[in-house]
Design a protein around this motif. Structure first.
Motif, PDB file in Angstrom:
ATOM      1  N   ALA A   1      52.930  24.429  52.516  1.00  0.00           N
ATOM      2  CA  ALA A   1      53.781  23.922  51.438  1.00  0.00           C
ATOM      3  C   ALA A   1      53.010  23.634  50.158  1.00  0.00           C
ATOM      4  CB  ALA A   1      54.509  22.657  51.901  1.00  0.00           C
ATOM      5  N   LYS A   2      51.683  23.508  50.250  1.00  0.00           N
ATOM      6  CA  LYS A   2      50.849  23.200  49.093  1.00  0.00           C
ATOM      7  C   LYS A   2      50.235  24.445  48.459  1.00  0.00           C
ATOM      8  CE  LYS A   2      51.153  18.648  49.491  1.00  0.00           C
ATOM      9  NZ  LYS A   2      51.765  17.796  48.442  1.00  0.00           N
ATOM     10  N   ARG A   3      50.503  25.624  49.041  1.00  0.00           N
ATOM     11  CA  ARG A   3      49.895  26.860  48.540  1.00  0.00           C
ATOM     12  C   ARG A   3      50.736  27.404  47.396  1.00  0.00           C
ATOM     13  NH1 ARG A   3      48.712  29.563  54.541  1.00  0.00           N
ATOM     14  NH2 ARG A   3      47.387  27.840  55.297  1.00  0.00           N
ATOM     15  N   ARG A   4      50.414  26.944  46.200  1.00  0.00           N
ATOM     16  CA  ARG A   4      51.228  27.267  45.039  1.00  0.00           C
ATOM     17  C   ARG A   4      51.069  28.727  44.623  1.00  0.00           C
ATOM     18  NH1 ARG A   4      50.617  22.957  40.374  1.00  0.00           N
ATOM     19  NH2 ARG A   4      52.308  24.303  39.584  1.00  0.00           N
ATOM     20  N   LEU A   5      52.162  29.288  44.146  1.00  0.00           N
ATOM     21  CA  LEU A   5      52.201  30.669  43.683  1.00  0.00           C
ATOM     22  C   LEU A   5      52.323  30.673  42.168  1.00  0.00           C
ATOM     23  CD1 LEU A   5      52.399  33.518  45.149  1.00  0.00           C
ATOM     24  CD2 LEU A   5      54.846  33.418  44.555  1.00  0.00           C
ATOM     25  N   PRO A   6      51.581  31.522  41.454  1.00  0.00           N
ATOM     26  CA  PRO A   6      51.747  31.609  39.992  1.00  0.00           C
ATOM     27  C   PRO A   6      53.190  31.939  39.625  1.00  0.00           C
ATOM     28  CG  PRO A   6      49.792  32.808  40.695  1.00  0.00           C
ATOM     29  CD  PRO A   6      50.524  32.420  41.946  1.00  0.00           C
ATOM     30  N   ALA A   7      53.626  31.416  38.500  1.00  0.00           N
ATOM     31  CA  ALA A   7      55.024  31.591  38.090  1.00  0.00           C
ATOM     32  C   ALA A   7      55.401  33.058  37.918  1.00  0.00           C
ATOM     33  CB  ALA A   7      55.267  30.824  36.792  1.00  0.00           C
ATOM     34  N   SER A   8      54.420  33.885  37.515  1.00  0.00           N
ATOM     35  CA  SER A   8      54.724  35.302  37.233  1.00  0.00           C
ATOM     36  C   SER A   8      54.693  36.175  38.477  1.00  0.00           C
ATOM     37  CB  SER A   8      53.723  35.852  36.218  1.00  0.00           C
ATOM     38  OG  SER A   8      52.396  35.830  36.756  1.00  0.00           O
ATOM     39  N   ALA A   9      54.295  35.616  39.611  1.00  0.00           N
ATOM     40  CA  ALA A   9      54.021  36.457  40.780  1.00  0.00           C
ATOM     41  C   ALA A   9      55.250  37.219  41.258  1.00  0.00           C
ATOM     42  CB  ALA A   9      53.461  35.598  41.908  1.00  0.00           C
ATOM     43  N   LEU A  10      56.403  36.547  41.343  1.00  0.00           N
ATOM     44  CA  LEU A  10      57.586  37.216  41.874  1.00  0.00           C
ATOM     45  C   LEU A  10      58.080  38.314  40.941  1.00  0.00           C
ATOM     46  CD1 LEU A  10      59.525  34.171  43.361  1.00  0.00           C
ATOM     47  CD2 LEU A  10      58.165  35.878  44.575  1.00  0.00           C
ATOM     48  N   SER A  11      58.048  38.076  39.645  1.00  0.00           N
ATOM     49  CA  SER A  11      58.496  39.114  38.715  1.00  0.00           C
ATOM     50  C   SER A  11      57.535  40.299  38.694  1.00  0.00           C
ATOM     51  CB  SER A  11      58.644  38.532  37.305  1.00  0.00           C
ATOM     52  OG  SER A  11      57.417  37.991  36.837  1.00  0.00           O
ATOM     53  N   VAL A  12      56.225  40.013  38.755  1.00  0.00           N
ATOM     54  CA  VAL A  12      55.248  41.100  38.827  1.00  0.00           C
ATOM     55  C   VAL A  12      55.413  41.863  40.139  1.00  0.00           C
ATOM     56  CG1 VAL A  12      52.778  41.623  39.037  1.00  0.00           C
ATOM     57  CG2 VAL A  12      53.572  40.036  37.282  1.00  0.00           C
ATOM     58  N   GLY A  13      55.607  41.132  41.229  1.00  0.00           N
ATOM     59  CA  GLY A  13      55.786  41.778  42.525  1.00  0.00           C
ATOM     60  C   GLY A  13      56.997  42.694  42.557  1.00  0.00           C
ATOM     61  N   ALA A  14      58.043  42.302  41.831  1.00  0.00           N
ATOM     62  CA  ALA A  14      59.257  43.126  41.819  1.00  0.00           C
ATOM     63  C   ALA A  14      59.021  44.481  41.182  1.00  0.00           C
ATOM     64  CB  ALA A  14      60.366  42.380  41.074  1.00  0.00           C
ATOM     65  N   THR A  15      57.979  44.610  40.375  1.00  0.00           N
ATOM     66  CA  THR A  15      57.663  45.888  39.724  1.00  0.00           C
ATOM     67  C   THR A  15      56.620  46.694  40.491  1.00  0.00           C
ATOM     68  OG1 THR A  15      55.828  45.040  38.356  1.00  0.00           O
ATOM     69  CG2 THR A  15      58.065  44.741  37.513  1.00  0.00           C
ATOM     70  N   ALA A  16      56.089  46.133  41.557  1.00  0.00           N
ATOM     71  CA  ALA A  16      54.951  46.758  42.245  1.00  0.00           C
ATOM     72  C   ALA A  16      55.401  47.952  43.080  1.00  0.00           C
ATOM     73  CB  ALA A  16      54.249  45.725  43.131  1.00  0.00           C
ATOM     74  N   LEU A  17      54.958  49.117  42.668  1.00  0.00           N
ATOM     75  CA  LEU A  17      55.221  50.336  43.438  1.00  0.00           C
ATOM     76  C   LEU A  17      54.026  50.723  44.294  1.00  0.00           C
ATOM     77  CD1 LEU A  17      56.995  52.469  40.672  1.00  0.00           C
ATOM     78  CD2 LEU A  17      58.041  51.023  42.453  1.00  0.00           C
ATOM     79  N   ASP A  18      52.871  50.139  43.972  1.00  0.00           N
ATOM     80  CA  ASP A  18      51.647  50.459  44.703  1.00  0.00           C
ATOM     81  C   ASP A  18      50.679  49.293  44.542  1.00  0.00           C
ATOM     82  OD1 ASP A  18      49.785  51.862  46.235  1.00  0.00           O
ATOM     83  OD2 ASP A  18      50.152  53.743  45.172  1.00  0.00           O
ATOM     84  N   LEU A  19      49.541  49.394  45.191  1.00  0.00           N
ATOM     85  CA  LEU A  19      48.516  48.364  45.089  1.00  0.00           C
ATOM     86  C   LEU A  19      47.900  48.369  43.688  1.00  0.00           C
ATOM     87  CD1 LEU A  19      46.821  49.024  48.546  1.00  0.00           C
ATOM     88  CD2 LEU A  19      48.297  47.087  47.961  1.00  0.00           C
ATOM     89  N   PRO A  20      47.575  47.202  43.137  1.00  0.00           N
ATOM     90  CA  PRO A  20      47.041  47.155  41.770  1.00  0.00           C
ATOM     91  C   PRO A  20      45.624  47.700  41.685  1.00  0.00           C
ATOM     92  CG  PRO A  20      46.971  44.971  42.760  1.00  0.00           C
ATOM     93  CD  PRO A  20      47.713  45.854  43.724  1.00  0.00           C
ATOM     94  N   GLY A  21      45.278  48.181  40.496  1.00  0.00           N
ATOM     95  CA  GLY A  21      43.930  48.666  40.216  1.00  0.00           C
ATOM     96  C   GLY A  21      43.278  47.830  39.134  1.00  0.00           C
TER      97      GLY A  21
END
Length: 416
Positions: free
Chosen positions: A322-342
């Motif tokens: 419950a304490k493992r905070r996620l950056p605010a942008s993570a979900l929106s960035v993840g929604a665009t992820a088609l592949d692993l980042p470089g």
């Protein structure tokens, strides 16, 4: 705090407290024929004396190697002497590169490049060789060469990243349980918090990555300095802008001029702005950087998503879910992820989100295949091995499938 001084250099006439009155002194420098032979020998005698003085904490001998005509030099060199006196030095020696000796036109002064080999006891696997450029001036009797400057701004501009914090200004050094902290006046009040986080964090990181990672030394050096000079010297040596980083892990090469010799150590930098954060935030950052530092060269050349994702994965292990905070942008960035980042994604404006995506790809691997597979994959991808082949061999899926499954697990966990 100081380790044993195992390698000691001596003057031509050992045991002297000065550079004078030695029956075996070299003759005065000559300026005909091949003048740089004798000049180089005199320079080497001077830097040998400097090395002995720094190792033996002999301020009298140290000052005798300097040209006292410049009071600014004397003050700066006193700071340097005081800085090195705090370090656990095992090896310290200088070598004058005689092929770089240059006469200053219209004077008897000479510039020369000097190699310093410095090994910190318990922290470096080998002496770290760095170059500097000194100006030497003949003594009044012409029998010795004195150091009259250790600064050549034009030369230093052409050799960035060639210095350590103790070369740049006054530092305070603290050591505890295999952690060497280097602070300045601004960050010294946070030294205890940093060392506590480092000492505890090492055990947490080892619990995941193990103890045997091919590192010949176990100690870790951490820097936290307000003065940006050192950090800016790392420009073009890091992914992204080092000024924007909360923390960095720095591979310190044995010899920057010969990369094939490998790294002598992996040191950490903590941006002073994180020192006021809550202990849970500081601890997480420290564990992230410690993962890189304790892995050392293991996995070198593996893709950034795995190196950074693994470090994030390890950093949150001691924390309640419950304490493992996620950056605010993570979900929106993840929604665009088609592949692993470089590299482009990690260096771009959405880097924080891609760190989180990489973390949750590693969470997926650990939950679906087992934690051991993270390190197995790191080893398989070391040295730039083909990613598609390694993923098929270890996990049986493609990079696109892996990215989508990691994002799905992240979304399920946080999008509530």
């Amino acid at each position: 705090m100081r380790g044993a001084l195992r390698s000691v250099l001596f003057l031509t006439c050992g045991g002297l407290l000065s550079l004078t009155a030695c029956s075996e002194d070299l003759p005065p420098p000559t300026y005909s024929g091949d003048p740089f032979i004798n000049v180089g020998e005199l320079m080497q005698t001077t830097v040998n004396a400097r090395a002995v003085a720094l190792q033996k904490h002999d301020i009298t001998r140290f000052r005798l190697t300097l040209d006292h005509a410049d009071t600014g030099l004397i003050g700066d060199q006193q700071v340097y002497y005081d800085n090195l006196a705090q370090l656990p030095i095992e090896v310290l020696r200088y070598r004058v590169l005689t092929d770089t000796i240059t006469l200053v036109e219209g004077s008897d002064d000479y510039w020369a490049e000097v190699v310093l080999a410095l090994k910190l006891n318990g922290y470096d696997a080998a002496p770290v060789r760095s170059r500097d450029r000194f100006l030497f001036t003949p003594s009044e009797d012409g029998r010795h060469m004195l150091i009259s400057s250790t600064t050549d701004y034009e030369w230093e501009a052409d050799h960035p990243g060639n210095v350590q914090p103790w070369d740049l200004g006054e530092v305070q050094v603290e050591e505890r349980s295999g952690v060497l902290g280097v602070f300045d006046d601004y960050t010294e009040d946070s030294a205890d918090d940093v060392l506590d986080a480092m000492s505890g964090g090492r055990d947490d990181v080892r619990a995941v990555i193990g103890d045997d990672n091919g590192k010949p030394v176990d100690g870790v050096v951490v820097y936290s300095l307000q003065d940006p000079t050192f950090l800016r010297g790392l420009a073009n040596q890091t992914v992204g802008d080092p000024d924007r980083a909360d923390g960095l892990t720095i591979a310190v090469p044995v010899d920057a001029g010969t990369p094939s010799k490998g790294a002598a150590s992996f040191r950490m930098f903590l941006n002073p702005r994180v020192l006021d954060q809550a202990p849970v935030v500081l601890g997480r950052l420290v564990r992230h950087e410690l993962t890189h530092a304790l892995l050392g060269a293991r996995g070198r050349g593996a893709p950034l998503w795995l190196n950074e994702g693994l470090a994030e994965y390890v950093s949150v292990r001691p924390m309640p879910p419950a304490k493992r905070r996620l950056p605010a942008s993570a979900l929106s960035v993840g929604a665009t992820a088609l592949d692993l980042p470089g590299e482009a994604e990690f260096a771009g404006p959405d880097a924080e989100g891609w760190y989180a995506v990489s973390w949750w790809v590693c969470e997926y691997i650990a939950s679906a295949y087992g934690e051991d597979l993270l390190l197995l994959l790191l080893d398989r991808l070391e040295g730039g091995a083909d990613q598609a082949e390694a993923l098929q061999a270890v996990l049986g899926i493609t990079s696109s499938q892996l990215a989508q499954r990691g994002v799905a697990l992240m979304t399920t966990t946080y999008d509530r």
